[in-house]
Design a protein around this motif. Sequence first.
Motif, PDB file in Angstrom:
ATOM      1  N   LYS A 161      13.351  -1.737  -4.510  1.00 11.22           N
ATOM      2  CA  LYS A 161      13.451  -0.288  -4.388  1.00 11.22           C
ATOM      3  C   LYS A 161      13.894   0.058  -2.969  1.00 11.22           C
ATOM      4  CE  LYS A 161       9.880   0.801  -7.807  1.00 11.22           C
ATOM      5  NZ  LYS A 161       8.564   1.474  -8.023  1.00 11.22           N
TER       6      LYS A 161
ATOM      7  N   ARG B 253       6.213  -4.843  -2.080  1.00 13.21           N
ATOM      8  CA  ARG B 253       5.153  -5.133  -3.047  1.00 13.21           C
ATOM      9  C   ARG B 253       3.966  -5.794  -2.360  1.00 13.21           C
ATOM     10  NH1 ARG B 253       9.272  -7.734  -7.561  1.00 13.21           N
ATOM     11  NH2 ARG B 253      10.291  -5.766  -8.167  1.00 13.21           N
TER      12      ARG B 253
ATOM     13  N   TYR C 219      10.718  -0.714  -0.559  1.00 10.35           N
ATOM     14  CA  TYR C 219       9.323  -0.740  -1.008  1.00 10.35           C
ATOM     15  C   TYR C 219       8.827  -2.168  -1.019  1.00 10.35           C
ATOM     16  CZ  TYR C 219       5.024   0.209  -3.412  1.00 10.35           C
ATOM     17  OH  TYR C 219       3.683   0.316  -3.719  1.00 10.35           O
TER      18      TYR C 219
ATOM     19  N   SER D 142       6.294   2.776   7.836  1.00  7.33           N
ATOM     20  CA  SER D 142       7.200   3.556   6.995  1.00  7.33           C
ATOM     21  C   SER D 142       7.818   4.640   7.879  1.00  7.33           C
ATOM     22  CB  SER D 142       6.433   4.202   5.843  1.00  7.33           C
ATOM     23  OG  SER D 142       5.549   5.198   6.350  1.00  7.33           O
TER      24      SER D 142
ATOM     25  N   GLN E 207       2.363  -2.852  -0.550  1.00  7.77           N
ATOM     26  CA  GLN E 207       2.168  -1.691  -1.423  1.00  7.77           C
ATOM     27  C   GLN E 207       2.514  -0.386  -0.702  1.00  7.77           C
ATOM     28  OE1 GLN E 207       0.815  -1.769  -4.985  1.00  7.77           O
ATOM     29  NE2 GLN E 207       1.884  -3.691  -4.493  1.00  7.77           N
ATOM     30  N   LYS E 208       3.669  -0.378  -0.029  1.00  4.64           N
ATOM     31  CA  LYS E 208       4.097   0.798   0.705  1.00  4.64           C
ATOM     32  C   LYS E 208       5.584   0.680   1.047  1.00  4.64           C
ATOM     33  CE  LYS E 208       3.733   0.768   5.125  1.00  4.64           C
ATOM     34  NZ  LYS E 208       3.348   0.851   6.536  1.00  4.64           N
ATOM     35  N   TRP E 209       6.155   1.798   1.483  1.00  4.29           N
ATOM     36  CA  TRP E 209       7.534   1.808   1.943  1.00  4.29           C
ATOM     37  C   TRP E 209       7.586   1.317   3.382  1.00  4.29           C
ATOM     38  CZ3 TRP E 209      11.722   2.599  -1.066  1.00  4.29           C
ATOM     39  CH2 TRP E 209      11.509   3.173  -2.323  1.00  4.29           C
TER      40      TRP E 209
END
Length: 221
Positions: A57, A84, A82, A110, A87-89
């Motif tokens: 992503k 995995r 993104y 981020s 668990q965040k951008w």
Amino acid sequence: MEKAKKIAKWLRNHIKGGAGLGKSSNSALRKMIRGEGGICSDLSQVYNNFCVINDIKVKEWGLKIMTANRTILGGHSFNEVYSREFQKWVLIDVSKSIFFYHTNSKIPLSVFELIKLKKENKEIHYFKFNKKTIVDKQYIEDLYLIPNSFPFLITNYCTKTYDYFLDKLSFLPESLIHGLVYLTGKSYIFEFPKKKECKIKHPIDKPVLTKIHKRRPVEAI
């Protein structure tokens, strides 16, 4: 994250850069590989495609910079992927091959985290993940951390649509093609974070920018 990083390194190591292209993704990549140009926005565009192909992503961001410094007046383009694992951008600057961190954290920032830390005048670190690139600390600070640097997200962006028009109407100037796409209602949109998230009081001291090795902060350089 490793896959996203490998793609960024491959692109940066195989592209010398040069003038802006504004071509379709396929044409832009071919020209950049041949050493016929390519700036940060061209890299971000092509990086988007590679991420989608590899099931990552991705978002594309830009920086609107209000300054008299001509070297950064045109702004800058970068991406967010993104993760995995986290668990965040995560903000990733492909052309500069860097991530950003806060103090001793091993988790990259981020875009919104960077905005928040900048607003609070907190310490910000960067990590260069590509040994073949040269990073100018002052240039990175001038891009991301000066008070009049404002990030915006590029939304409603369909690579397939733009590539189609750029290839089909290649006999026309790129600026005119973008205008035609805009008139069709299929153009991208620039979305700035809410004012309360990026409002900066003046005067303000610049955030402290340092470089980190192996994801651990060292003394400021």
